[in-house]
Design an enzyme around this catalytic site. Structure first.
Site, PDB file in Angstrom:
ATOM      1  N   CYS A 162       0.831  -1.202   0.000  1.00 48.72           N
ATOM      2  CA  CYS A 162       0.000   0.000   0.000  1.00 48.72           C
ATOM      3  C   CYS A 162       0.870   1.259   0.000  1.00 48.72           C
ATOM      4  O   CYS A 162       1.547   1.544  -0.982  1.00 48.72           O
ATOM      5  CB  CYS A 162      -0.961  -0.038   1.178  1.00 48.72           C
ATOM      6  SG  CYS A 162      -2.394   1.049   0.969  1.00 48.72           S
TER       7      CYS A 162
ATOM      8  N   HIS B  37      -3.673  -5.749   1.323  1.00 46.01           N
ATOM      9  CA  HIS B  37      -3.289  -6.041   2.705  1.00 46.01           C
ATOM     10  C   HIS B  37      -3.791  -7.426   3.114  1.00 46.01           C
ATOM     11  O   HIS B  37      -4.772  -7.929   2.569  1.00 46.01           O
ATOM     12  CB  HIS B  37      -3.920  -5.022   3.661  1.00 46.01           C
ATOM     13  CG  HIS B  37      -3.294  -3.674   3.643  1.00 46.01           C
ATOM     14  ND1 HIS B  37      -2.051  -3.422   4.180  1.00 46.01           N
ATOM     15  CD2 HIS B  37      -3.748  -2.481   3.175  1.00 46.01           C
ATOM     16  CE1 HIS B  37      -1.775  -2.137   4.049  1.00 46.01           C
ATOM     17  NE2 HIS B  37      -2.778  -1.546   3.442  1.00 46.01           N
TER      18      HIS B  37
END
Length: 487
Positions: free
Chosen positions: A330, A427
């Protein structure tokens, strides 16, 4: 008839979230339909919910403990700090606004109707609602307009159990001091107290319990010994992130100032034979790491500046020259590219910022947040995995042609030509046992056979057993009050 009880703490990080998770598992095992609820949370470690919103990860774990899916109403107000004085305000799962701390203090009372709306929706589907407070009710400077602790307890008519943390010392002062500073009306909302994190002979604290009850009038529900396996559960707060050195292979993780969605570390810490070292500011990245992981960030550009200020960019370049691997997730993925463009000043000032240049990609920030749960495939081997996306920005460039994940037919991520440097927006990928074993094998680590998700549930069961043994749960349940029908 739905009942509710609120667990508040005499300070931050006293163990409220873990206790609520344990209570959720304990009472659900008794055949009750249990739901967690936290009116207001502050955390950059968010979970994506079944209804496409985001809540604090602790409430997602509590929902799992209760055997139900996480939904946005379980945490209707989530504050996600972006700077030392400002935060995103997430209301019922969606971005509401961004406010400075002082402005939020003035505005928070106006969010109470939304909080109560979510509370009553949650209560309509449960026998028992376990409400978790935030921080401490002793912060009386924040009492006006409060929606996190006594303000909510008053508005919803929920009795309170107060938790004290004996491990940090001064627990009698924590509890008696809270009683002293609270208004008479707020004192009466507290029905009982509990001591958490005790080490040693519990009988030595019998007189302490008597003194607390004598000086406050509150009943004791018991003393809870230190729960050794708490580390096996997903970390809730940045304060909970610790190194875990249990093997010869090392993963190094720089502690960024706005670290976010760090649950990626939890399955790695659970791996026997793998050490996860959290590198604090002021220390160099270790030269013996097999992998350097750049985790998620709530403020990518600010954390990138901190990364350089620490000299970690120089350490990372040396790590790559030695043949080490790098994984950016991310915000960490965005940092690895050549440039981060922020034409609208979403993260502060408008402009373009040089990245670390380890991946040939460029990120442009956009105001629309990507929020989704996804199933994916590791392209190299076909291993299935699952995770979630929660980010601003789009990343493109030549290295995206070497995407290493596939999500519903689309390619995700980027990799260097030799495959040692990778990044993606997904994630939670290391919770998938097969993928985790494959990825670690590529680093040279033999598989351990760890079943991570089963371990989480075993630990929740162990926490429930721990509470059943040491706390008067029947009395706690009797203290819970009926939830009135929403008007």
């Amino acid at each position: 008839m739905t009942r509710a009880i609120m667990i508040q703490g005499a300070g931050s990080n006293v163990g409220k979230s873990l206790i609520v998770a344990g209570l959720a598992r304990a009472f659900s095992r008794r055949g009750m339909s249990v739901a967690p609820f936290k009116p207001q949370n502050m955390s950059n470690n968010a979970a994506v919910t079944a209804d496409g919103g985001e809540i604090g990860r602790a409430q997602a774990l509590q929902a799992r403990a209760a055997g139900r899916d996480a939904v946005s109403d379980m945490n209707p107000v989530l504050l996600k700090p972006e700077t030392d004085t400002g935060a995103q305000v997430i209301v019922q799962g969606k971005l509401f606004t961004t406010l400075r701390a002082g402005d939020y203090g003035k505005a928070k009372g106006s969010l109470l109707p939304k909080v109560l709306q979510s509370y009553h929706r949650i209560a309509s589907s449960a026998d028992l609602v376990l409400v978790e407070g935030a921080g401490s009710p002793a912060e009386i400077n924040l009492r006006a307009g409060d929606i996190a602790n006594m303000g909510f307890a008053e508005a919803a008519g929920v009795p309170v159990v107060l938790i004290g943390d004996i491990d940090r010392g001064g627990v009698i002062a924590q509890l008696v001091g809270t009683h002293t500073v609270l208004s008479e009306a707020d004192r009466k909302k507290i029905s009982a107290f509990m001591i958490n994190k005790f080490r040693g002979d519990i009988e030595l604290f019998d007189e302490g319990l008597r003194q607390i009850s004598k000086r406050t009038g509150w009943a004791s529900l018991g003393v809870l010994p230190w729960f050794q396996d708490a580390w096996r559960l997903p970390a809730e707060d940045i304060m909970d992130i610790r190194s875990r050195m249990s093997g010869n292979m090392k993963v190094a993780v720089p502690r960024l100032g706005r670290l976010a969605n760090f649950d990626d570390l939890d399955p790695l810490k659970a791996e026997p034979g793998l050490s996860v070292e959290i590198v604090e500011p002021g220390r160099a990245l270790p030269g013996d790491a097999a992998l350097v992981m750049l985790p998620g960030s709530k403020s990518t550009i600010a954390d990138l500046e901190q990364f350089r200020a620490q000299g970690w960019d120089i350490d990372l370049a040396a790590h790559v020259r030695r043949g080490g691997h790098v994984l950016g997730l991310c915000g960490g993925y965005q940092m690895l590219g050549r440039e981060i463009r922020d034409p609208k000043g979403i993260e502060g000032h408008q402009g373009s910022y040089p990245g670390l240049g380890l991946l040939d990609v460029t990120t442009e920030m956009h105001p629309e947040k990507q929020l989704s749960r996804v199933d994916a495939v590791y392209t190299d081997t076909g291993d299935s995995l699952y995770g979630y996306e929660i980010h601003l920005g789009r990343t493109e460039g030549p290295d995206c042609a070497r995407a290493w994940l596939t999500i519903d037919g689309r390619q995700e991520g980027a990799a260097s030509s030799d495959g040692r440097i990778r990044g993606c927006y997904l994630h939670g990928i290391f919770a998938a046992d097969g993928f985790r074993a494959t990825y670690l094998a590529e680093l040279g680590m033999a598989g351990s056979g760890l079943n991570y998700e089963a371990g989480v549930d075993e630990t929740l069961d162990a926490m429930a057993d721990h509470l059943e043994k040491w706390v008067d749960l029947d009395r706690l349940l009797a203290l819970a009050a009926p939830v009135p029908t929403a008007s």
